[in-house]
Design an enzyme around this catalytic site. Sequence first.
Site, PDB file in Angstrom:
ATOM      1  N   SER A   7       0.854  -1.192   0.000  1.00 17.44           N
ATOM      2  CA  SER A   7       0.000   0.000   0.000  1.00 17.44           C
ATOM      3  C   SER A   7       0.887   1.239   0.000  1.00 17.44           C
ATOM      4  CB  SER A   7      -0.884   0.020   1.237  1.00 17.44           C
ATOM      5  OG  SER A   7      -1.422   1.321   1.400  1.00 17.44           O
ATOM      6  N   HIS A  32      -1.303  -1.302  -4.273  1.00 16.32           N
ATOM      7  CA  HIS A  32      -2.563  -0.944  -3.614  1.00 16.32           C
ATOM      8  C   HIS A  32      -2.608   0.573  -3.387  1.00 16.32           C
ATOM      9  CE1 HIS A  32      -6.057  -1.923  -1.057  1.00 16.32           C
ATOM     10  NE2 HIS A  32      -5.616  -0.982  -0.245  1.00 16.32           N
ATOM     11  N   ASP A  34      -4.800   3.680  -1.871  1.00 15.12           N
ATOM     12  CA  ASP A  34      -5.870   4.007  -0.924  1.00 15.12           C
ATOM     13  C   ASP A  34      -6.422   5.399  -1.182  1.00 15.12           C
ATOM     14  OD1 ASP A  34      -6.067   1.709   0.818  1.00 15.12           O
ATOM     15  OD2 ASP A  34      -4.009   2.173   1.418  1.00 15.12           O
ATOM     16  N   MET A  36      -9.094   8.189  -0.137  1.00 18.25           N
ATOM     17  CA  MET A  36      -9.947   8.592   1.000  1.00 18.25           C
ATOM     18  C   MET A  36     -10.451  10.017   0.781  1.00 18.25           C
ATOM     19  SD  MET A  36      -7.678   7.156   4.143  1.00 18.25           S
ATOM     20  CE  MET A  36      -6.729   5.622   4.012  1.00 18.25           C
ATOM     21  N   HIS A  65      -8.449   1.140  -4.024  1.00 20.87           N
ATOM     22  CA  HIS A  65      -9.373   0.930  -2.888  1.00 20.87           C
ATOM     23  C   HIS A  65     -10.060   2.256  -2.584  1.00 20.87           C
ATOM     24  CE1 HIS A  65      -9.568  -0.064   1.744  1.00 20.87           C
ATOM     25  NE2 HIS A  65     -10.757   0.095   1.208  1.00 20.87           N
ATOM     26  N   MET A  67     -12.273   4.514  -0.556  1.00 22.54           N
ATOM     27  CA  MET A  67     -12.933   4.741   0.740  1.00 22.54           C
ATOM     28  C   MET A  67     -13.613   6.095   0.636  1.00 22.54           C
ATOM     29  SD  MET A  67      -9.796   3.286   3.022  1.00 22.54           S
ATOM     30  CE  MET A  67      -8.690   3.375   1.607  1.00 22.54           C
ATOM     31  N   MET A 136     -11.418  -5.693   5.428  1.00 19.88           N
ATOM     32  CA  MET A 136     -10.632  -4.765   6.249  1.00 19.88           C
ATOM     33  C   MET A 136     -10.345  -5.429   7.587  1.00 19.88           C
ATOM     34  SD  MET A 136     -10.158  -2.169   4.357  1.00 19.88           S
ATOM     35  CE  MET A 136      -9.119  -1.369   5.585  1.00 19.88           C
ATOM     36  N   GLY A 141      -9.011   4.203   7.116  1.00 21.31           N
ATOM     37  CA  GLY A 141      -8.722   5.621   7.318  1.00 21.31           C
ATOM     38  C   GLY A 141      -7.242   5.907   7.501  1.00 21.31           C
ATOM     39  N   PHE A 142      -6.521   4.959   8.078  1.00 23.70           N
ATOM     40  CA  PHE A 142      -5.115   5.208   8.385  1.00 23.70           C
ATOM     41  C   PHE A 142      -4.285   3.935   8.255  1.00 23.70           C
ATOM     42  CE2 PHE A 142      -7.838   8.052  10.744  1.00 23.70           C
ATOM     43  CZ  PHE A 142      -7.329   9.306  10.397  1.00 23.70           C
ATOM     44  N   GLY A 144      -0.815   1.728   9.542  1.00 24.91           N
ATOM     45  CA  GLY A 144      -0.097   1.527  10.797  1.00 24.91           C
ATOM     46  C   GLY A 144      -0.955   1.132  11.988  1.00 24.91           C
ATOM     47  N   ASP A 174      -6.642  -6.398   4.162  1.00 25.52           N
ATOM     48  CA  ASP A 174      -6.020  -5.073   4.236  1.00 25.52           C
ATOM     49  C   ASP A 174      -6.073  -4.534   5.659  1.00 25.52           C
ATOM     50  OD1 ASP A 174      -5.055  -2.556   3.662  1.00 25.52           O
ATOM     51  OD2 ASP A 174      -6.818  -1.905   2.523  1.00 25.52           O
ATOM     52  N   GLY A 175      -4.889  -4.280   6.213  1.00 23.81           N
ATOM     53  CA  GLY A 175      -4.790  -3.638   7.512  1.00 23.81           C
ATOM     54  C   GLY A 175      -4.001  -4.454   8.517  1.00 23.81           C
ATOM     55  N   GLY A 176      -2.867  -3.899   8.945  1.00 22.93           N
ATOM     56  CA  GLY A 176      -2.073  -4.544   9.989  1.00 22.93           C
ATOM     57  C   GLY A 176      -1.401  -5.835   9.577  1.00 22.93           C
ATOM     58  N   GLY A 196       1.190  -2.085   4.121  1.00 24.57           N
ATOM     59  CA  GLY A 196       1.676  -0.709   3.980  1.00 24.57           C
ATOM     60  C   GLY A 196       2.884  -0.476   4.848  1.00 24.57           C
ATOM     61  N   SER A 197       2.643  -0.198   6.126  1.00 23.00           N
ATOM     62  CA  SER A 197       3.747   0.168   7.012  1.00 23.00           C
ATOM     63  C   SER A 197       4.769  -0.956   7.192  1.00 23.00           C
ATOM     64  CB  SER A 197       3.202   0.631   8.364  1.00 23.00           C
ATOM     65  OG  SER A 197       2.268  -0.291   8.853  1.00 23.00           O
TER      66      SER A 197
END
Length: 218
Positions: A7, A32, A34, A36, A65, A67, A136, A141-142, A144, A174-176, A196-197
């Site tokens: 991401s 990916h 994002d 928003m 993606h 959002m 998700m 929204g964010f 990390g 997606d996420g973490g 991502g992070s």
Amino acid sequence: MIKIAPSILAANFAKLGEEVLEVEKAGAELIHIDVMDGHFVPNITMGPIVVEALRPLTNLPLDVHLMIENADQYIEAFAKAGADYITVHVEACPHLHRTIQLIRSFGVKPGIVLNPHTPIETIQHVLEDIDMVLFMTVNPGFGGQKFIHSVVPKVKQLSQIIKERNLSIEIEIDGGINEETIVPCVEAGATILVAGSAIYNAPDKAKALQRIKAAGLS
Ligand code: DX5
Ligand code: ZN
């Protein structure tokens, strides 16, 4: 086989092109992106011009993606900018079937995104019409944020339905996502993992990507 989709939300935007090429070289399978709008989620990021700028740079599929609210209004712009996948949130699309048809009409692969609390029953009647379901595992929204484990049983449930109905749908998470959290996701049936992070904040992005993928394959 699993695919890794870095991401770019976590990339250094002052050198976005280089950061995309770096993960492509390291073995990423999708990019990916994002999007928003500050309404559906409490953050504002990028629009079609970023997709357009990256399109000639990389051969990888661009996984957009959305959002955003009023997704229908922006689908043509993202399609023309070069999106390969456009995913929309079921929570933001009151006319979901129409939105899917619209994405498809531009030759783009449609996907549906479910927030952590959204049950898969909300999409059971459109499964024949889509190429991807994105789960998700953080609140959108964010970048990390911490992985929400309670989503994993939903992934298993959908993976079972896909098998039973003999559908051809990618399951993206997606996420973490990192070396640890990728494991239960792949076990549950995930085929595309967004990170991502865990990639872009690592001292060596290529190594981080390869370690995450290896953990997913182990
Ligand atoms: C969150 C975004 C994610 C995010 C993932 O709203 O949809 O794609 O960039 O970032 P990490 O991997 O850091 O959780
Ligand atoms: Zn995302």
